[in-house]
Motif scaffolding. Structure first.
Motif, mmCIF file in Angstrom:
data_model
loop_
_atom_site.group_PDB
_atom_site.id
_atom_site.type_symbol
_atom_site.label_atom_id
_atom_site.label_comp_id
_atom_site.label_asym_id
_atom_site.label_seq_id
_atom_site.Cartn_x
_atom_site.Cartn_y
_atom_site.Cartn_z
ATOM 1 N N UNK A 165 -16.708 6.947 -12.833
ATOM 2 C CA UNK A 165 -18.399 7.022 -12.952
ATOM 3 C C UNK A 165 -18.797 7.863 -11.685
ATOM 4 N N UNK A 166 -20.261 8.415 -11.855
ATOM 5 C CA UNK A 166 -20.418 9.200 -10.827
ATOM 6 C C UNK A 166 -21.926 8.442 -10.637
ATOM 7 N N UNK A 167 -21.758 8.823 -9.036
ATOM 8 C CA UNK A 167 -22.622 7.980 -8.325
ATOM 9 C C UNK A 167 -23.443 8.965 -7.533
ATOM 10 N N UNK A 168 -24.910 8.460 -7.057
ATOM 11 C CA UNK A 168 -25.337 9.627 -6.112
ATOM 12 C C UNK A 168 -26.091 8.996 -4.788
ATOM 13 N N UNK A 169 -26.288 9.209 -3.747
ATOM 14 C CA UNK A 169 -26.443 7.182 -2.638
ATOM 15 C C UNK A 169 -27.267 8.724 -1.768
ATOM 16 N N UNK A 170 -27.948 8.287 -0.985
ATOM 17 C CA UNK A 170 -28.702 8.679 0.711
ATOM 18 C C UNK A 170 -28.690 7.709 1.593
ATOM 19 N N UNK A 171 -28.411 7.986 2.593
ATOM 20 C CA UNK A 171 -27.989 7.222 3.980
ATOM 21 C C UNK A 171 -29.122 7.419 4.797
ATOM 22 N N UNK B 129 -29.442 6.133 -5.936
ATOM 23 C CA UNK B 129 -30.501 7.309 -6.213
ATOM 24 C C UNK B 129 -29.420 7.366 -7.852
ATOM 25 N N UNK B 130 -28.389 7.787 -7.913
ATOM 26 C CA UNK B 130 -28.687 7.492 -9.181
ATOM 27 C C UNK B 130 -26.830 7.388 -9.948
ATOM 28 N N UNK B 131 -26.222 6.786 -11.570
ATOM 29 C CA UNK B 131 -25.256 6.505 -11.169
ATOM 30 C C UNK B 131 -24.869 7.270 -12.822
ATOM 31 N N UNK B 132 -24.224 7.614 -13.259
ATOM 32 C CA UNK B 132 -23.789 7.992 -14.481
ATOM 33 C C UNK B 132 -22.364 7.276 -14.722
ATOM 34 N N UNK B 133 -22.417 7.179 -16.431
ATOM 35 C CA UNK B 133 -21.125 6.865 -16.932
ATOM 36 C C UNK B 133 -20.453 7.891 -17.662
ATOM 37 N N UNK B 134 -20.036 8.734 -16.392
ATOM 38 C CA UNK B 134 -18.878 10.564 -17.063
ATOM 39 C C UNK B 134 -18.980 10.237 -15.068
ATOM 40 N N UNK B 135 -17.834 11.643 -15.134
ATOM 41 C CA UNK B 135 -16.979 12.247 -14.195
ATOM 42 C C UNK B 135 -18.261 13.456 -13.836
ATOM 43 N N UNK B 136 -18.308 13.725 -12.811
ATOM 44 C CA UNK B 136 -19.141 14.662 -12.117
ATOM 45 C C UNK B 136 -19.066 15.724 -12.928
ATOM 46 N N UNK B 137 -20.034 16.706 -13.257
ATOM 47 C CA UNK B 137 -20.482 17.584 -13.769
ATOM 48 C C UNK B 137 -19.880 19.098 -13.276
ATOM 49 N N UNK B 138 -20.184 19.826 -14.499
ATOM 50 C CA UNK B 138 -20.407 21.156 -14.276
ATOM 51 C C UNK B 138 -18.526 20.901 -14.336
ATOM 52 N N UNK B 139 -17.945 22.306 -13.609
ATOM 53 C CA UNK B 139 -16.722 22.575 -12.912
ATOM 54 C C UNK B 139 -16.047 22.426 -11.304
ATOM 55 N N UNK B 140 -17.204 20.759 -11.115
ATOM 56 C CA UNK B 140 -16.946 20.482 -9.932
ATOM 57 C C UNK B 140 -15.390 19.815 -9.973
#
Lengths: 410, 284
Positions: free
Chosen positions: A269-275, A283-294
């Motif tokens: 999972x990859x999640x984006x949050x704000x604090x 903000x969002x949750x994706x059922x995959x790992x981090x994108x690009x070449x990161x």
């Protein structure tokens, strides 16, 4: 030898990294992709051609394939194949996430509704049709707000608006983007736009693996560049986070609650949050790992790559004992300076010479068009760094970026 | 792994940038294989005929060739050696003093007495390849090599008992033959069969994507290929290679064990599939 079906779009950044991981793990791999391999007839059974949108047809193809060559796991790379991976895994009795849960991560409106239904913090939001009157489409969301396509990734099509005039322009711009043929194929998803309240604060990304519903946090990334709009081009990710331990714990707890609300229980999972002062906001949750070449910046235990970890987990190996290396690390998604044609990127040697910089990878070939956000769909390249502290990592990335001379002609 | 090349003021010298740390700090130059005794990488480069000088820098390797040799002929062999060296996790230089030798002995002893029995019990093999700069490079094969928990346990044990171990890198076991540099070796029956396969079946197929596969060398059961045209830098090049070309070659020439890509993919100007952020919905 265990056999793995890797579902990967032809335009993924990560195909080679996953195949390398599978080779290191000595797995038998079959690659399922959305275009036929030119060598399919020379290597029977090593590739499958699948339309990731036609779930029932894809499920039948995979089940038929598995009758002759049983599969031990199915792993989706990137967003496009996650639904088919879940559907096919369910049909074969392989570990998988609930299809409904994965579907919720592929539609930003459904996702936000799930959070609200679970009582989690959420800004005001509403679903608008692309042909709605822009003057009315904001409804009661108010300003500042953000307009978002429902199913695009990488901040594509996400625009902040601070007033009605800015909102109308942003709304029309996203509508034009969604009308493009490649995106319009998304069907219903391309005919709607999510309008939601802008959430101020610092942004954090969480990378994790779910095992039986338990979140194993692999990395918490700070994003030190402010993401305040009007567009949201991501640049620097640095881990470990410099947030206070209590703030980090709150972020992880918020992500866990969101994952639970959506129903995700298995896999990356990859999640984006704000604090901000009100606490963490998912903000969002994706059922995959981090994108690009990161992912190349992440190493675990004895130098294990994220892709290896994902494949091991998919094959049922325990991952609880694996932790990210202690050394701070970071990646910069090199910003696209302006629209035009990429003529050259000079200074790569000088950027590589910055202490702490491990690699510089330019992913757009010379002579290709560069399109900035919100319309752009490519990263210009990536800088990778490892150093003694998160601050030193960030400084190395900025220094290396400053040495790059990105030459773009109109 | 992408290796970039850069010309220098001396046309007989070419800079190879592997995108990884070479020396880290400082530089060193070797004029022949004897001088290169402390650098396994330079030694392997000197094994290529016509290499006359090797310089190692922070992140680059400069190779100088004999005047009568063309870079077109030499470059693939150099790329092959550099790629193989880094992919295998071999050290660039091994100039540690006696202190490190003693530490290496401790690490080796620990592996032999406490780790090897567990690895062999799990149907694997383990050996210390090198220990330098706090990095222990360990050969690991068999089932433990594919078990993340197992590898993690090995690292934890090495770090615990030898605190000077900062990092453990696992590599596949190297056969003796791999220590030699690839030679062209295109006159053998194996090479001719592979060339025929490329000419008759592979290249006509990849041509539909504007691609071309060039046979660079065949050496010690390994085939070195260069992917060109639409294949160079293509997002699916690894699938074409691993799931197509390699399968076809291994089937046609069963004595071959591995196919290696020595393409400079970063130099591709017109790759057939170019990566993007994706994100299309699965619904339609």
């Amino acid at each position: 030898m265990k056999r793995l079906l890797l579902l990967v779009p032809t335009t993924s950044y990560r195909t080679a990294d996953f195949l390398d991981a599978a080779r290191r793990l000595e797995l038998d791999v079959v690659v399922g992709s959305n275009r036929r391999s030119v060598l399919e007839r020379h290597a029977e059974g090593r590739t499958l051609t699948l339309n990731f949108r036609h779930l029932e047809r894809g499920r039948r193809q995979i089940v038929r394939y598995a009758r002759e060559r049983p599969l031990d796991a199915i792993v989706a790379v990137d967003d496009a194949p996650v639904m088919l991976a879940a559907v096919a895994s369910a049909a074969l009795g392989l570990p998988h996430d609930a299809i409904d849960a994965v579907a919720a991560t592929r539609d930003k409106h459904v996702f936000r509704t799930r959070l609200v239904d679970a009582g989690l913090p959420s800004p005001p939001f509403r679903l608008a049709a692309v042909d709605d009157d822009p003057a009315q489409a904001n409804g009661n969301v108010g300003y500042p707000c953000v307009v978002k396509p429902l199913g695009l990734s990488g901040s594509r099509g996400v625009i902040r608006a601070d007033d009605p005039a800015g909102f109308a322009a942003a709304f029309r711009r996203v509508g034009r983007l969604l009308a493009r043929p490649g995106i319009a194929r998304m069907g219903e998803n391309s005919r709607h736009i999510l309008v939601e309240g802008y959430i101020p604060g610092v942004e954090i990304a969480l990378e994790g693996l779910l095992a039986d519903g338990k979140l194993h946090v692999l990395a918490l990334f700070d994003k030190p560049d402010p993401l305040e709009g009007p567009f949201f081009e991501e640049t620097i990710y640095v881990t470990p986070s410099r947030l206070a331990p209590t703030a980090q714990a709150a972020v992880v707890a918020a992500a866990e609650r969101a994952l639970c609300a959506v129903g995700l229980r298995h896999g990356p999972v990859h999640a984006e949050l704000r604090l901000n002062e009100a606490g963490p906001w998912v903000i969002e949750v994706a059922a995959r790992s981090i994108g690009g070449l990161c992912s190349r910046v992440l190493r675990f235990g004895a130098g294990i790559r994220l892709e290896e970890l994902i494949l091991c987990h998919a094959l049922g190996e325990p991952i609880e004992a694996v932790e990210r290396e202690r050394r701070p690390a970071g990646v910069m998604m090199i910003p696209i300076p302006r629209a035009g044609t990429l003529r050259a990127v000079e200074g790569i040697d000088a950027a590589r010479a910055v202490p702490g910089i491990e690699d510089v990878v330019i992913t757009v070939p010379k002579g290709q068009k560069l399109v900035p956000l919100p319309e752009g769909d490519r990263y210009l390249g990536f800088l990778f760094a490892r150093h003694d502290s998160p601050a030193a990592v960030e400084a190395a990335l900025r220094a290396a970026h400053a040495r790059l001379d990105i030459q773009v002609s109109p | 792994m992408f290796i970039q090349t850069e010309s220098t003021a001396n046309p007989a010298a070419l800079k190879f940038i592997p995108g990884r740390v070479v020396l880290g700090e400082g530089s060193v130059e070797f004029r022949d294989a004897d001088e290169a005794g402390r650098s396994p990488l330079a030694q392997r480069l000197f094994a290529i005929p016509s290499v006359t000088r090797v310089a190692l820098g922070g992140d680059f390797i400069t190779v100088t060739k004999a005047e009568d040799t063309d870079w077109q002929v030499l470059k693939p062999a150099v790329l092959g050696v550099i790629m193989e060296h880094f992919v295998a996790g071999r050290p660039v230089v091994t100039d540690d003093a006696g202190g490190s030798d003693a530490l290496a002995a401790s690490v080796r002893d620990l592996i032999e007495t406490r780790i090897r029995p567990a690895v062999e019990g799990a149907r694997g093999q383990i050996a210390l390849r090198s220990f330098a700069g706090g990095i222990a490079t360990v050969e690991l094969t068999g089932q433990p090599a594919s078990n993340a928990t197992f590898r993690n346990g090995i690292e934890n044990m090495l770090r615990h008992y030898v605190p000077e171990v900062e990092e453990v890198r696992f590599v596949a076991k190297v056969r003796e033959a791999d220590e030699a540099a690839p030679e062209v070796g295109l006159d053998t029956d194996e090479a001719k069969a592979i060339q025929a396969l490329l000419d008759d079946e592979i290249n006509p197929s990849v041509a539909s994507h504007g691609g071309y596969v060039n046979l660079v060398a065949v050496k010690d059961k390994r085939v070195y290929l260069k992917l060109e045209g639409g294949c160079q830098g293509c997002g699916m090049a690894s699938v074409t290679l691993r799931q197509g070309i390699e399968v076809a070659i291994l089937e046609k020439v069963p004595s071959i064990e591995e196919v290696l890509d020595v393409t400079d993919h970063a130099g591709g100007n017109n790759p057939y599939y170019q990566a993007d952020k994706g994100g299309e919905s699965p619904w339609a």
